[in-house]
Design a protein around this motif. Structure first.
Motif, PDB file in Angstrom:
ATOM      1  N   TRP A 104      37.866  57.359  29.206  1.00 36.97           N
ATOM      2  CA  TRP A 104      38.261  55.958  29.015  1.00 36.97           C
ATOM      3  C   TRP A 104      37.574  55.056  30.041  1.00 36.97           C
ATOM      4  O   TRP A 104      37.069  53.987  29.690  1.00 36.97           O
ATOM      5  CB  TRP A 104      39.782  55.834  29.134  1.00 36.97           C
ATOM      6  N   LEU A 105      37.516  55.491  31.293  1.00 39.63           N
ATOM      7  CA  LEU A 105      36.889  54.680  32.337  1.00 39.63           C
ATOM      8  C   LEU A 105      35.393  54.513  32.073  1.00 39.63           C
ATOM      9  O   LEU A 105      34.853  53.401  32.193  1.00 39.63           O
ATOM     10  CB  LEU A 105      37.113  55.322  33.706  1.00 39.63           C
ATOM     11  N   ILE A 106      34.717  55.605  31.710  1.00 43.67           N
ATOM     12  CA  ILE A 106      33.269  55.541  31.487  1.00 43.67           C
ATOM     13  C   ILE A 106      32.949  54.570  30.358  1.00 43.67           C
ATOM     14  O   ILE A 106      32.117  53.660  30.516  1.00 43.67           O
ATOM     15  CB  ILE A 106      32.708  56.941  31.170  1.00 43.67           C
ATOM     16  N   HIS A 107      33.597  54.733  29.213  1.00 43.55           N
ATOM     17  CA  HIS A 107      33.287  53.880  28.066  1.00 43.55           C
ATOM     18  C   HIS A 107      33.758  52.449  28.286  1.00 43.55           C
ATOM     19  O   HIS A 107      33.132  51.499  27.802  1.00 43.55           O
ATOM     20  CB  HIS A 107      33.889  54.472  26.796  1.00 43.55           C
ATOM     21  N   LEU A 156      41.022  47.423  26.012  1.00 42.44           N
ATOM     22  CA  LEU A 156      41.894  47.505  24.837  1.00 42.44           C
ATOM     23  C   LEU A 156      41.208  48.141  23.643  1.00 42.44           C
ATOM     24  O   LEU A 156      41.839  48.851  22.859  1.00 42.44           O
ATOM     25  CB  LEU A 156      42.400  46.108  24.474  1.00 42.44           C
ATOM     26  N   LEU A 157      39.911  47.895  23.478  1.00 45.03           N
ATOM     27  CA  LEU A 157      39.211  48.490  22.339  1.00 45.03           C
ATOM     28  C   LEU A 157      38.936  49.982  22.545  1.00 45.03           C
ATOM     29  O   LEU A 157      38.903  50.747  21.576  1.00 45.03           O
ATOM     30  CB  LEU A 157      37.896  47.754  22.079  1.00 45.03           C
ATOM     31  N   VAL A 158      38.750  50.405  23.786  1.00 41.51           N
ATOM     32  CA  VAL A 158      38.481  51.817  24.047  1.00 41.51           C
ATOM     33  C   VAL A 158      39.772  52.634  24.081  1.00 41.51           C
ATOM     34  O   VAL A 158      39.775  53.822  23.748  1.00 41.51           O
ATOM     35  CB  VAL A 158      37.698  51.985  25.371  1.00 41.51           C
ATOM     36  N   ILE A 163      44.338  57.444  22.348  1.00 44.94           N
ATOM     37  CA  ILE A 163      45.533  57.647  21.528  1.00 44.94           C
ATOM     38  C   ILE A 163      45.219  58.540  20.338  1.00 44.94           C
ATOM     39  O   ILE A 163      45.997  59.443  19.994  1.00 44.94           O
ATOM     40  CB  ILE A 163      46.096  56.286  21.069  1.00 44.94           C
ATOM     41  N   LEU A 164      44.072  58.309  19.698  1.00 43.14           N
ATOM     42  CA  LEU A 164      43.706  59.119  18.535  1.00 43.14           C
ATOM     43  C   LEU A 164      43.485  60.581  18.920  1.00 43.14           C
ATOM     44  O   LEU A 164      43.841  61.494  18.167  1.00 43.14           O
ATOM     45  CB  LEU A 164      42.433  58.553  17.888  1.00 43.14           C
ATOM     46  N   LYS A 166      44.864  62.096  21.631  1.00 44.31           N
ATOM     47  CA  LYS A 166      46.124  62.641  22.134  1.00 44.31           C
ATOM     48  C   LYS A 166      47.131  62.886  21.016  1.00 44.31           C
ATOM     49  O   LYS A 166      47.877  63.873  21.044  1.00 44.31           O
ATOM     50  CB  LYS A 166      46.706  61.671  23.165  1.00 44.31           C
ATOM     51  N   CYS A 167      47.160  61.998  20.033  1.00 39.17           N
ATOM     52  CA  CYS A 167      48.195  62.071  19.001  1.00 39.17           C
ATOM     53  C   CYS A 167      47.754  62.796  17.737  1.00 39.17           C
ATOM     54  O   CYS A 167      48.586  63.401  17.048  1.00 39.17           O
ATOM     55  CB  CYS A 167      48.658  60.663  18.632  1.00 39.17           C
ATOM     56  N   ARG A 168      46.470  62.744  17.399  1.00 39.33           N
ATOM     57  CA  ARG A 168      46.011  63.313  16.132  1.00 39.33           C
ATOM     58  C   ARG A 168      45.394  64.700  16.274  1.00 39.33           C
ATOM     59  O   ARG A 168      45.403  65.488  15.322  1.00 39.33           O
ATOM     60  CB  ARG A 168      44.988  62.388  15.464  1.00 39.33           C
ATOM     61  N   LEU A 169      44.833  65.001  17.429  1.00 35.34           N
ATOM     62  CA  LEU A 169      44.145  66.277  17.614  1.00 35.34           C
ATOM     63  C   LEU A 169      45.003  67.202  18.479  1.00 35.34           C
ATOM     64  O   LEU A 169      45.085  67.031  19.693  1.00 35.34           O
ATOM     65  CB  LEU A 169      42.770  66.049  18.265  1.00 35.34           C
ATOM     66  N   ASN A 170      45.617  68.167  17.852  1.00 34.90           N
ATOM     67  CA  ASN A 170      46.502  69.090  18.562  1.00 34.90           C
ATOM     68  C   ASN A 170      45.890  70.474  18.749  1.00 34.90           C
ATOM     69  O   ASN A 170      46.198  71.171  19.708  1.00 34.90           O
ATOM     70  CB  ASN A 170      47.833  69.238  17.805  1.00 34.90           C
TER      71      ASN A 170
END
Length: 316
Positions: A104-107, A156-158, A163-164, A166-170
C-alpha cells in the motif's frame, strides 16, 4: 496457518525470494542498490534543507520540488531496507499484514509522485502562459490543498487493493513471492482463487491515476511549447524553455521507466523473471536518485546555494 488440499488458508508469513535466478549474486547486486539509496537520501535531504533555509525559494516551483523530494525519500525507504535484508542477511520472511502495508505504501507514494509531477506541470503552464496571474492562482493555501489532495487521492484509491486481497483471497497456492518487495500483482498471483476483480481494480488504479496525470501533463507541455515558440525574442524563448527542461527530464524518467517496466512485466513473456524484477527495482530507485541531481544541475538558484554549502577549493 492451515494447509488444505495443497493450499494455504490465510498465511501469516510470506517469503520474498529477492531476484529469482540471481540468488547467488544478490549480495553483490545489493551494493549498487545501497549506493543508490544513500545518494538518493543525501541528495533529496540536501534539496529539502536548501529550499527550507532560503526564503527566496519559497515559491510554488520549489515547494512542489520539496514535496517530490519528501515522497522520493519515503518511497525508497519503503523498499530498500527490507530488500537489503534479503540480499545481505538472508531475511526473506515478512508478515502477511506487513507485506500488505508495504504494498500500500509503495503504490500510494508512486501515485503521489505522479500527482506532484502533474501539479508541477500545471505550475509551469500558468507561469509561462499566464505569468501575471501566477501569483494569485498558486497561493500557499492552494499548494497545501494540492498536497493534501494528491495524498488522499492516492491513499484512498490504493486502499481497496488491500481490502480485496484481505477479504476476497483466502486460499493461496504458495507463500513464496517471486519478487524483492511486496508488489500488488506478485501477491495476487499467489492466490488459488479467482483474481480477476483484483487484476481489474489494479489496472483501474494504474490508468485512472497515471493515465489521467500523463494526459494532462502532456497537454500542459503542448500549451507551454506553443507559448514559448510564439515569443518574439530568441533570448526569451531560451529562458522560458530552460525553466522547463528539468521538469521534462524528471517527467520522462518517471513515466518512461514506469511504462517500460509495466509492459515488459505484462507482455514480455519470453524475458527472464530477473529482468522484470530488476526493472521494477530500478523504476522505484532511479527517480529518487536522479531527481535531485537533475534539479541541482539544471536549476541555477539551487546550484548556487549548494555551491555555497560545499565551496570548491581553489587548487591554484
Amino acid at each position: 496457518m492451515l494447509k488444505l488440499n495443497g493450499t494455504v488458508f490465510m498465511p501469516s508469513v510470506l517469503t520474498l525470494t529477492g531476484i529469482p535466478g540471481l540468488e547467488s549474486v544478490q549480495c553483490w547486486i545489493g551494493i549498487p542498490f545501497c549506493a543508490m539509496y544513500i545518494i538518493a537520501l543525501f541528495g533529496n535531504s540536501l534539496l529539502l534543507v536548501v529550499i527550507k533555509s532560503e526564503r527566496s525559494l519559497h515559491k510554488p516551483m520549489y515547494l512542489f520540488l520539496s514535496m517530490l523530494g519528501t515522497t522520493d525519500i519515503a518511497l525508497s525507504t519503503c523498499i530498500l531496507p527490507k530488500m537489503l535484508g534479503i540480499f545481505w542477511f538472508h531475511m526473506p520472511n515478512i508478515f502477511f499484514d506487513a507485506c500488505l502495508l508495504q504494498m500500500w505504501l509503495i503504490h500510494t507514494f508512486q501515485c503521489i509522485e505522479s500527482g506532484i509531477l502533474l501539479a508541477m506541470a500545471l505550475d509551469r503552464y500558468v507561469a509561462i502562459c499566464h505569468p501575471l496571474r501566477h501569483a494569485t492562482i498558486f497561493t500557499h493555501q492552494l499548494l497545501m490543498q494540492i498536497g493534501v489532495g494528491v495524498t488522499l487521492r492516492a491513499a484512498l484509491l490504493v486502499a481497496p487493493c488491500l481490502i480485496l486481497i484481505k477479504c476476497r483471497l483466502n486460499y493461496y497456492r504458495t507463500t513464496v513471492v517471486s519478487h524483492s518487495y511486496c508488489e500488488h500483482m506478485a501477491i495476487v498471483k499467489l492466490a488459488a482463487e479467482d483474481i480477476r476483480i483484483n487484476k481489474i481494480y489494479g489496472l483501474f488504479v494504474a490508468f485512472s491515476i497515471l493515465g489521467f496525470d500523463i494526459i494532462f501533463i502532456i497537454l500542459s507541455y503542448v500549451q507551454i511549447f506553443i507559448a514559448v515558440f510564439s515569443l518574439p525574442q530568441k533570448e526569451a524563448r531560451l529562458k522560458a524553455f530552460n525553466t522547463c527542461i528539468a521538469h521534462i527530464c524528471v517527467f520522462l524518467e518517471f513515466y518512461l521507466l514506469g511504462f517500460f517496466s509495466f509492459f515488459t512485466h505484462r507482455f514480455g513473456f519470453h524475458i527472464p523473471p530477473y529482468v522484470h524484477i530488476l526493472l521494477s527495482n530500478l523504476y522505484l530507485l532511479a527517480p529518487p536518485l536522479l531527481n535531485p541531481i537533475v534539479y541541482g544541475v539544471k536549476t541555477k538558484q539551487i546550484r548556487d546555494l549548494v555551491s555555497k554549502i560545499f565551496p570548491s577549493k581553489d587548487l591554484s
